[in-house]
Scaffold this motif. Structure first.
Motif, PDB file in Angstrom:
ATOM      1  N   GLY A 121     -38.037 -29.833  20.625  1.00 41.60           N
ATOM      2  CA  GLY A 121     -37.117 -30.923  20.072  1.00 41.60           C
ATOM      3  C   GLY A 121     -36.646 -30.789  18.444  1.00 41.60           C
ATOM      4  N   PHE A 122     -36.079 -31.545  18.056  1.00 40.02           N
ATOM      5  CA  PHE A 122     -35.410 -31.424  16.843  1.00 40.02           C
ATOM      6  C   PHE A 122     -36.502 -32.082  15.822  1.00 40.02           C
ATOM      7  N   SER A 123     -36.619 -31.633  14.592  1.00 40.34           N
ATOM      8  CA  SER A 123     -37.324 -32.013  13.720  1.00 40.34           C
ATOM      9  C   SER A 123     -37.116 -33.309  13.250  1.00 40.34           C
ATOM     10  N   GLU A 124     -37.884 -33.735  12.579  1.00 39.84           N
ATOM     11  CA  GLU A 124     -37.760 -35.286  11.870  1.00 39.84           C
ATOM     12  C   GLU A 124     -36.538 -35.268  10.933  1.00 39.84           C
ATOM     13  N   ALA A 125     -36.323 -34.156  10.140  1.00 39.15           N
ATOM     14  CA  ALA A 125     -35.509 -33.909   9.022  1.00 39.15           C
ATOM     15  C   ALA A 125     -34.223 -33.671   9.711  1.00 39.15           C
ATOM     16  N   GLU A 126     -34.081 -32.950  10.845  1.00 41.63           N
ATOM     17  CA  GLU A 126     -32.955 -32.558  11.406  1.00 41.63           C
ATOM     18  C   GLU A 126     -32.387 -33.740  12.301  1.00 41.63           C
ATOM     19  N   ALA A 127     -33.203 -34.580  12.881  1.00 41.89           N
ATOM     20  CA  ALA A 127     -32.702 -35.931  13.509  1.00 41.89           C
ATOM     21  C   ALA A 127     -31.960 -36.816  12.461  1.00 41.89           C
ATOM     22  N   GLU A 128     -32.653 -36.883  11.410  1.00 40.44           N
ATOM     23  CA  GLU A 128     -32.299 -37.874  10.425  1.00 40.44           C
ATOM     24  C   GLU A 128     -30.908 -37.442   9.913  1.00 40.44           C
ATOM     25  N   ARG A 129     -30.911 -36.240   9.690  1.00 41.10           N
ATOM     26  CA  ARG A 129     -29.445 -35.774   9.116  1.00 41.10           C
ATOM     27  C   ARG A 129     -28.327 -35.841  10.141  1.00 41.10           C
ATOM     28  N   LEU A 130     -28.447 -35.536  11.192  1.00 38.55           N
ATOM     29  CA  LEU A 130     -27.624 -35.768  12.471  1.00 38.55           C
ATOM     30  C   LEU A 130     -27.398 -37.184  12.569  1.00 38.55           C
ATOM     31  N   ARG A 131     -28.139 -38.095  12.545  1.00 36.55           N
ATOM     32  CA  ARG A 131     -27.879 -39.638  12.645  1.00 36.55           C
ATOM     33  C   ARG A 131     -27.133 -40.177  11.579  1.00 36.55           C
ATOM     34  N   ALA A 132     -27.126 -39.407  10.523  1.00 40.56           N
ATOM     35  CA  ALA A 132     -26.205 -39.931   9.451  1.00 40.56           C
ATOM     36  C   ALA A 132     -24.899 -39.105   9.263  1.00 40.56           C
ATOM     37  N   LEU A 133     -24.693 -38.382  10.304  1.00 37.31           N
ATOM     38  CA  LEU A 133     -23.233 -37.888  10.026  1.00 37.31           C
ATOM     39  C   LEU A 133     -22.345 -38.938  10.997  1.00 37.31           C
ATOM     40  N   PRO A 134     -21.187 -39.026  10.370  1.00 35.05           N
ATOM     41  CA  PRO A 134     -20.240 -39.950  10.752  1.00 35.05           C
ATOM     42  C   PRO A 134     -19.483 -39.671  11.968  1.00 35.05           C
ATOM     43  N   PHE A 135     -19.628 -38.033  12.354  1.00 38.68           N
ATOM     44  CA  PHE A 135     -19.033 -37.666  13.497  1.00 38.68           C
ATOM     45  C   PHE A 135     -20.028 -37.494  14.657  1.00 38.68           C
ATOM     46  N   ALA A 136     -21.199 -37.792  14.477  1.00 39.56           N
ATOM     47  CA  ALA A 136     -22.419 -37.430  15.384  1.00 39.56           C
ATOM     48  C   ALA A 136     -22.798 -38.711  16.056  1.00 39.56           C
ATOM     49  N   HIS A 137     -22.800 -38.719  17.390  1.00 34.43           N
ATOM     50  CA  HIS A 137     -23.233 -39.859  18.257  1.00 34.43           C
ATOM     51  C   HIS A 137     -24.475 -39.521  19.127  1.00 34.43           C
ATOM     52  N   ALA A 138     -25.509 -40.192  18.497  1.00 29.49           N
ATOM     53  CA  ALA A 138     -26.828 -40.075  19.200  1.00 29.49           C
ATOM     54  C   ALA A 138     -26.841 -40.598  20.733  1.00 29.49           C
ATOM     55  N   ALA A 139     -27.305 -39.658  21.677  1.00 25.63           N
ATOM     56  CA  ALA A 139     -27.207 -40.262  22.967  1.00 25.63           C
ATOM     57  C   ALA A 139     -28.600 -39.833  23.685  1.00 25.63           C
ATOM     58  N   SER A 140     -28.786 -40.712  24.766  1.00 24.57           N
ATOM     59  CA  SER A 140     -29.888 -40.530  25.690  1.00 24.57           C
ATOM     60  C   SER A 140     -29.567 -39.971  27.132  1.00 24.57           C
ATOM     61  N   LEU A 141     -30.151 -39.056  27.668  1.00 20.09           N
ATOM     62  CA  LEU A 141     -29.904 -38.496  28.959  1.00 20.09           C
ATOM     63  C   LEU A 141     -30.796 -39.096  30.281  1.00 20.09           C
ATOM     64  N   GLY A 142     -31.438 -40.267  29.841  1.00 18.23           N
ATOM     65  CA  GLY A 142     -31.904 -40.836  30.766  1.00 18.23           C
ATOM     66  C   GLY A 142     -33.533 -41.291  30.413  1.00 18.23           C
ATOM     67  N   PRO A 143     -34.212 -41.690  31.155  1.00 17.79           N
ATOM     68  CA  PRO A 143     -35.730 -42.103  31.219  1.00 17.79           C
ATOM     69  C   PRO A 143     -36.764 -40.822  31.187  1.00 17.79           C
ATOM     70  N   ARG A 144     -36.244 -39.884  31.660  1.00 18.08           N
ATOM     71  CA  ARG A 144     -37.031 -38.645  31.527  1.00 18.08           C
ATOM     72  C   ARG A 144     -36.773 -37.635  30.592  1.00 18.08           C
ATOM     73  N   ILE A 145     -37.812 -37.056  30.070  1.00 20.02           N
ATOM     74  CA  ILE A 145     -37.661 -36.016  29.047  1.00 20.02           C
ATOM     75  C   ILE A 145     -37.079 -34.584  29.830  1.00 20.02           C
ATOM     76  N   LEU A 146     -36.066 -34.137  29.518  1.00 15.55           N
ATOM     77  CA  LEU A 146     -35.252 -33.099  30.440  1.00 15.55           C
ATOM     78  C   LEU A 146     -35.776 -31.746  29.571  1.00 15.55           C
ATOM     79  N   ARG A 147     -35.773 -30.664  30.194  1.00 11.60           N
ATOM     80  CA  ARG A 147     -35.927 -29.351  29.825  1.00 11.60           C
ATOM     81  C   ARG A 147     -34.874 -29.223  29.012  1.00 11.60           C
ATOM     82  N   ALA A 148     -34.794 -28.247  28.012  1.00  8.15           N
ATOM     83  CA  ALA A 148     -33.520 -27.953  27.282  1.00  8.15           C
ATOM     84  C   ALA A 148     -32.402 -27.348  27.991  1.00  8.15           C
ATOM     85  N   ASP A 149     -32.606 -26.488  28.997  1.00  9.98           N
ATOM     86  CA  ASP A 149     -31.585 -25.954  29.906  1.00  9.98           C
ATOM     87  C   ASP A 149     -31.026 -26.937  30.812  1.00  9.98           C
TER      88      ASP A 149
END
Length: 242
Positions: free
Chosen positions: A196-224
């Motif tokens: 997963g992303f580090s807390e610092a990476e996640a915070e930076r992404l959430r602060a970017l105006p062009f980035a849209h945080a999204a969920s891929l459902g109720p289960r944690i998926l493998r990266a691929d």
């Protein structure tokens, strides 16, 4: 009649143009697939459409094909990028192959703080993208960008391109809804590493105006798996699946 075998080449294609084969291509066509003079192959190069080409000469280490008929005019890939953290070798290969099938125009490996793979070979990724394009009927092969740190990719980002940030922490809205709400692209998808992303990476992404945080459902998926799922949702919501 559409040839059953498709081959990507880097040479110009036009009526009666002759195409010399690389050693690996000649081996595949003549030793593996057992083609002979007079047989036909579909050729594409990402620029000149798709052509039916006839085998003019066949050898174990070389061969020549001649373009006889244009089968399809050139089309362009959807303006969709995939940024992903490199995984273990076989799983990185899987991501490259499936991203090509899903219609990506650019594959971009990015190193994050939790990325486990220390290196990635762009030539290997391109080889898998070429093979996928040959098999699934594409007329172009996605670009494979040079790997770089995620921070560097974001520093030079064009804000006109929206970024679907797959947030495994559960802080995003459902991906399909996020894309629909944000509107038309161009778009890019960002998938993190196995840890997963580090807390610092996640915070930076959430602060970017062009980035849209999204969920891929109720289960944690493998990266691929997440990469394929995110691309499918984006193509369905705002891409060429509509």
């Amino acid at each position: 009649m559409q040839p059953k075998i498709r081959l990507h080449v880097d040479l110009p294609l036009a009526a009666e143009a002759e195409v010399g084969l690389a050693r690996e291509q000649a081996h595949y066509l003549f030793s593996v697939m057992r083609l002979a003079a007079g047989d036909r192959v579909a050729l594409f190069n990402g620029r000149d459409g798709e052509w039916a080409a006839e085998v003019v000469s066949a050898g174990k280490r070389a061969g020549v094909l001649a373009c006889r008929e244009r089968l399809r005019q050139q089309t362009v890939l959807p303006d969709l990028w995939l940024l992903f953290a490199p995984l273990k070798k076989a799983r990185t290969d899987f991501v490259a192959e499936k991203a090509c099938e899903m219609g990506c125009a650019r594959l971009w490996p990015v190193f994050t703080q939790h990325t486990n793979a220390e290196r990635v070979r762009p030539d290997r990724l391109r080889a898998h993208a070429v093979e996928a394009a040959e098999q699934c009927g594409l007329l172009a092969v996605p670009e494979v960008a040079e790997p770089c740190p995620l921070a560097a990719a974001l520093a030079g980002w064009d804000p006109a391109r929206r970024l679907l940030f797959c947030d495994e922490r559960g802080g995003g809205v459902p991906a399909f809804a996020a894309v629909q709400a944000a509107g038309p692209g161009p778009w890019a998808v960002l998938v993190g590493p196995e840890g997963g992303f580090s807390e610092a990476e996640a915070e930076r992404l959430r602060a970017l105006p062009f980035a849209h945080a999204a969920s891929l459902g109720p289960r944690i998926l493998r990266a691929d798996t997440a990469a394929v799922a995110a691309l499918a949702l984006l193509q369905a919501a705002a891409g060429d699946w509509r």
